[in-house]
Design an enzyme around this catalytic site. Structure first.
Site, mmCIF file in Angstrom:
data_model
loop_
_atom_site.group_PDB
_atom_site.id
_atom_site.type_symbol
_atom_site.label_atom_id
_atom_site.label_comp_id
_atom_site.label_asym_id
_atom_site.label_seq_id
_atom_site.Cartn_x
_atom_site.Cartn_y
_atom_site.Cartn_z
ATOM 1 N N ARG A 67 0.810 -1.220 0.000
ATOM 2 C CA ARG A 67 0.000 0.000 0.000
ATOM 3 C C ARG A 67 0.842 1.268 0.000
ATOM 4 O O ARG A 67 0.388 2.317 -0.442
ATOM 5 C CB ARG A 67 -1.000 -0.025 1.146
ATOM 6 C CG ARG A 67 -2.092 -1.068 0.905
ATOM 7 C CD ARG A 67 -3.043 -1.153 2.060
ATOM 8 N NE ARG A 67 -2.389 -1.744 3.215
ATOM 9 C CZ ARG A 67 -2.665 -2.933 3.723
ATOM 10 N NH1 ARG A 67 -3.608 -3.658 3.193
ATOM 11 N NH2 ARG A 67 -2.020 -3.381 4.767
ATOM 12 N N GLU A 104 4.888 -11.372 15.003
ATOM 13 C CA GLU A 104 4.347 -11.928 16.240
ATOM 14 C C GLU A 104 4.805 -13.379 16.423
ATOM 15 O O GLU A 104 5.206 -13.788 17.498
ATOM 16 C CB GLU A 104 2.821 -11.848 16.207
ATOM 17 C CG GLU A 104 2.170 -12.201 17.518
ATOM 18 C CD GLU A 104 0.669 -12.000 17.482
ATOM 19 O OE1 GLU A 104 0.028 -12.421 18.444
ATOM 20 O OE2 GLU A 104 0.150 -11.439 16.503
#
Length: 183
Positions: A67, A104
């Site tokens: 993006r 994560e």
């Protein structure tokens, strides 16, 4: 430093859609597709970015996959600069340098062409992306730019999730500008 006016902020914020429980339960996803298809909001955003960065004496704008390409390429064209894509590993066709960063669960890697910023050492680079959360990708991007011999002058994000402290971590490396901060 140029920042958003109250009216500009309202136009941009009202064009970003919240999607609850995406991509998993408990997450509120900030959907910028509604910003992109709103010609007034996208115009306000890009004009603001142009006004902010036109006096920075930049050499390049670099966008983070994917993006960041949308905002970065348009801004680079407006500023009369070259655009450099910072891609996920394996997506660039020429010789690259890469930087790993923690997720994560596990690690990921981004890369840039070794000659992305030309022969000029110390090229001044603005990095742009749609959102900063934990800051792993953005930190890796800033490291990558600096590894090439260029200099990351600032990282710009349309949305900053300040409660996740990625902004604070990135500010140890470079200046950070988030148009809209979510606490």
């Amino acid at each position: 430093m140029i920042t958003l006016s109250k009216t500009e902020r309202e136009i941009i914020e009202s064009s970003i859609r919240d999607i609850k429980d995406f991509p998993k339960e408990g997450i509120i996803f900030k959907d910028i597709t509604t910003l992109l298809n709103n010609k007034e909001a996208y115009g306000v955003l890009m004009n603001h970015l142009y006004q902010r960065y036109k006096e920075y004496s930049l050499d390049y704008v670099a966008g983070i996959d994917a993006r960041g390409f949308i905002f970065g390429a348009a801004l680079a064209q407006m500023l009369g600069l070259g655009f450099v894509p910072i891609r996920k590993k394996g997506k660039l066709p020429y010789t690259t340098i890469s930087q790993k960063y923690a997720l994560e669960y596990g690690v990921d890697e981004i890369e840039v062409h070794i000659d992305a910023f030309g022969e000029q050492k110390g090229a001044k680079v603005l990095i742009i992306d749609d959102l900063i959360a934990t800051g792993g990708t953005a930190n890796a991007a800033a490291e990558l730019v600096n590894q090439t011999g260029a200099e990351c002058i600032e990282c710009c994000f349309i949305i900053g999730l300040s409660f996740l402290e990625g902004i604070k971590k990135l500010e140890e490396k470079t200046k950070v500008y988030s148009l809209i901060e979510v606490n």
